[in-house]
Design an enzyme around this catalytic site. Structure first.
Site, PDB file in Angstrom:
ATOM      1  N   ASP A   1      31.341 -10.275 -38.593  1.00 40.48           N
ATOM      2  CA  ASP A   1      29.846 -11.458 -39.234  1.00 40.48           C
ATOM      3  C   ASP A   1      28.956 -10.760 -37.798  1.00 40.48           C
ATOM      4  O   ASP A   1      29.070 -11.219 -37.026  1.00 40.48           O
ATOM      5  CB  ASP A   1      30.677 -12.557 -38.907  1.00 40.48           C
ATOM      6  CG  ASP A   1      29.248 -13.667 -39.563  1.00 40.48           C
ATOM      7  OD1 ASP A   1      28.450 -12.208 -39.882  1.00 40.48           O
ATOM      8  OD2 ASP A   1      29.009 -14.484 -39.350  1.00 40.48           O
TER       9      ASP A   1
ATOM     10  N   ASN B   1      23.435  -0.981 -42.933  1.00 39.22           N
ATOM     11  CA  ASN B   1      24.485  -1.026 -44.352  1.00 39.22           C
ATOM     12  C   ASN B   1      23.843  -2.098 -44.942  1.00 39.22           C
ATOM     13  O   ASN B   1      24.189  -2.385 -45.698  1.00 39.22           O
ATOM     14  CB  ASN B   1      25.091   0.243 -44.779  1.00 39.22           C
ATOM     15  CG  ASN B   1      25.913   0.077 -46.254  1.00 39.22           C
ATOM     16  OD1 ASN B   1      24.901   0.627 -46.646  1.00 39.22           O
ATOM     17  ND2 ASN B   1      26.865  -0.711 -46.268  1.00 39.22           N
TER      18      ASN B   1
ATOM     19  N   TYR C   1      14.487 -12.574 -50.079  1.00 44.28           N
ATOM     20  CA  TYR C   1      15.197 -10.538 -50.586  1.00 44.28           C
ATOM     21  C   TYR C   1      14.400  -9.806 -49.816  1.00 44.28           C
ATOM     22  O   TYR C   1      14.504  -8.963 -49.001  1.00 44.28           O
ATOM     23  CB  TYR C   1      16.996 -10.421 -51.755  1.00 44.28           C
ATOM     24  CG  TYR C   1      17.210  -8.848 -51.712  1.00 44.28           C
ATOM     25  CD1 TYR C   1      18.325  -8.808 -50.569  1.00 44.28           C
ATOM     26  CD2 TYR C   1      16.673  -8.262 -52.355  1.00 44.28           C
ATOM     27  CE1 TYR C   1      19.091  -7.557 -50.400  1.00 44.28           C
ATOM     28  CE2 TYR C   1      17.209  -6.552 -52.386  1.00 44.28           C
ATOM     29  CZ  TYR C   1      18.377  -6.853 -51.505  1.00 44.28           C
ATOM     30  OH  TYR C   1      19.328  -5.283 -51.227  1.00 44.28           O
TER      31      TYR C   1
ATOM     32  N   LYS D   1      14.055  -7.598 -46.778  1.00 49.28           N
ATOM     33  CA  LYS D   1      13.967  -6.367 -46.836  1.00 49.28           C
ATOM     34  C   LYS D   1      12.933  -6.059 -46.649  1.00 49.28           C
ATOM     35  O   LYS D   1      13.529  -4.376 -45.632  1.00 49.28           O
ATOM     36  CB  LYS D   1      14.362  -5.931 -47.935  1.00 49.28           C
ATOM     37  CG  LYS D   1      15.922  -5.911 -48.327  1.00 49.28           C
ATOM     38  CD  LYS D   1      16.872  -5.382 -47.319  1.00 49.28           C
ATOM     39  CE  LYS D   1      17.895  -5.203 -47.781  1.00 49.28           C
ATOM     40  NZ  LYS D   1      19.396  -4.242 -47.253  1.00 49.28           N
TER      41      LYS D   1
ATOM     42  N   THR E   1      26.843   0.420 -56.959  1.00 51.75           N
ATOM     43  CA  THR E   1      28.151  -0.238 -56.556  1.00 51.75           C
ATOM     44  C   THR E   1      29.393  -0.741 -57.398  1.00 51.75           C
ATOM     45  O   THR E   1      28.427  -1.168 -58.178  1.00 51.75           O
ATOM     46  CB  THR E   1      27.475  -0.381 -55.363  1.00 51.75           C
ATOM     47  OG1 THR E   1      27.082  -2.067 -55.902  1.00 51.75           O
ATOM     48  CG2 THR E   1      26.687   0.049 -55.001  1.00 51.75           C
TER      49      THR E   1
END
Length: 244
Positions: free
Chosen positions: A54, A81, A145, A149, A180
């Site tokens: 983690d 990533n 989010y 980012k 993905t």
């Protein structure tokens, strides 16, 4: 062999973009230190070092840096990533969910940068942070989010200036919607998956989703000496989404 004899850390390596990056970099001659939340990375090769854990836990990150020193001596490239996405209207998002999004996308990146920059050789190195198109533009239901980012982009820009005297470059790749396993699973949960895929693809000027390999190509460019005079930059890999 653009990364021959170079040591690379890839986070979020066990699937999707991270797995594609690992495959690309391995072909280019890199020695790989890989990490992810999954206990095993099935595509890891015998020469790779995979350490699950983690990245929100500073003790784990410090231990990962110690593992890098023990196994390789130094680290030339770090690909950040990893991340976590949670969709919710702003007024309905639980505090704990908001904290998890910020920690998993931003503060954990800070921890990795803090502990791995000192491991880079005197000649310098390269960080490539994987942000998102939503780090550059807002979207309803993705507010936290997007904030995380976007914060990652500014973390990278600040670090690029701070570490320039050491020839440590810090750049950002901002992918658009990418095919993905996580995204494909979400599409398949829709009542009409193909209609939903067409709807999402139509939002991109190139009219399709990215492949993980296309994103990995951009990350490889920013990691390698081909981008030796680029730092503090953001490279969208989004089919033109942020060109609007």
């Amino acid at each position: 062999m653009r990364l021959e004899k170079m040591t690379v850390l890839v986070t979020g390596a066990s699937s999707g973009i991270g797995e594609a990056v690992s495959s690309h970099f391995r072909r280019e001659g890199a020695r790989l230190l890989l990490t992810g939340r999954r206990e095993q990375m099935h595509s890891a090769q015998p020469d790779d070092v995979y350490v699950p854990g983690d990245l929100n836990d500073e003790a784990f990150v410090a231990g990962l840096a110690a593992q890098a020193t023990e196994s390789f001596g130094s680290v030339d490239v770090v690909v950040l990533n990893h991340g976590l996405q949670a969709s919710s209207p702003l007024t309905e998002m639980a505090h704990e969910d908001a904290r998890n999004v910020l920690e998993s996308n931003l503060l954990s990146a800070f921890l990795v940068m803090k502990h791995f920059a000192p491991l880079m050789p005197a000649a310098g190195g390269s960080f490539v942070c994987v942000s998102s198109r939503l780090g550059m533009v807002g979207m309803a239901g993705q507010v936290l989010y997007s904030a995380a980012k976007g914060g990652l982009i500014m973390l990278a820009k600040g670090a690029a200036i701070e570490w320039a005297p050491r020839n440590i470059r810090v750049n950002v790749v901002a992918p658009g919607l990418t095919s993905t396993p996580v995204i494909e699973a979400a599409i398949q949960r829709r009542p009409d998956p193909e209609a939903y895929r067409r709807e999402r693809a139509s939002q991109m000027p190139l009219q399709r989703l990215a492949t993980p390999e296309e994103v990995a190509d951009a990350i490889l460019f920013l990691a390698s000496s081909e981008s030796s005079y680029i730092t503090g930059a953001v490279l969208p890999v989004d089919g033109g989404y942020t060109a609007f």
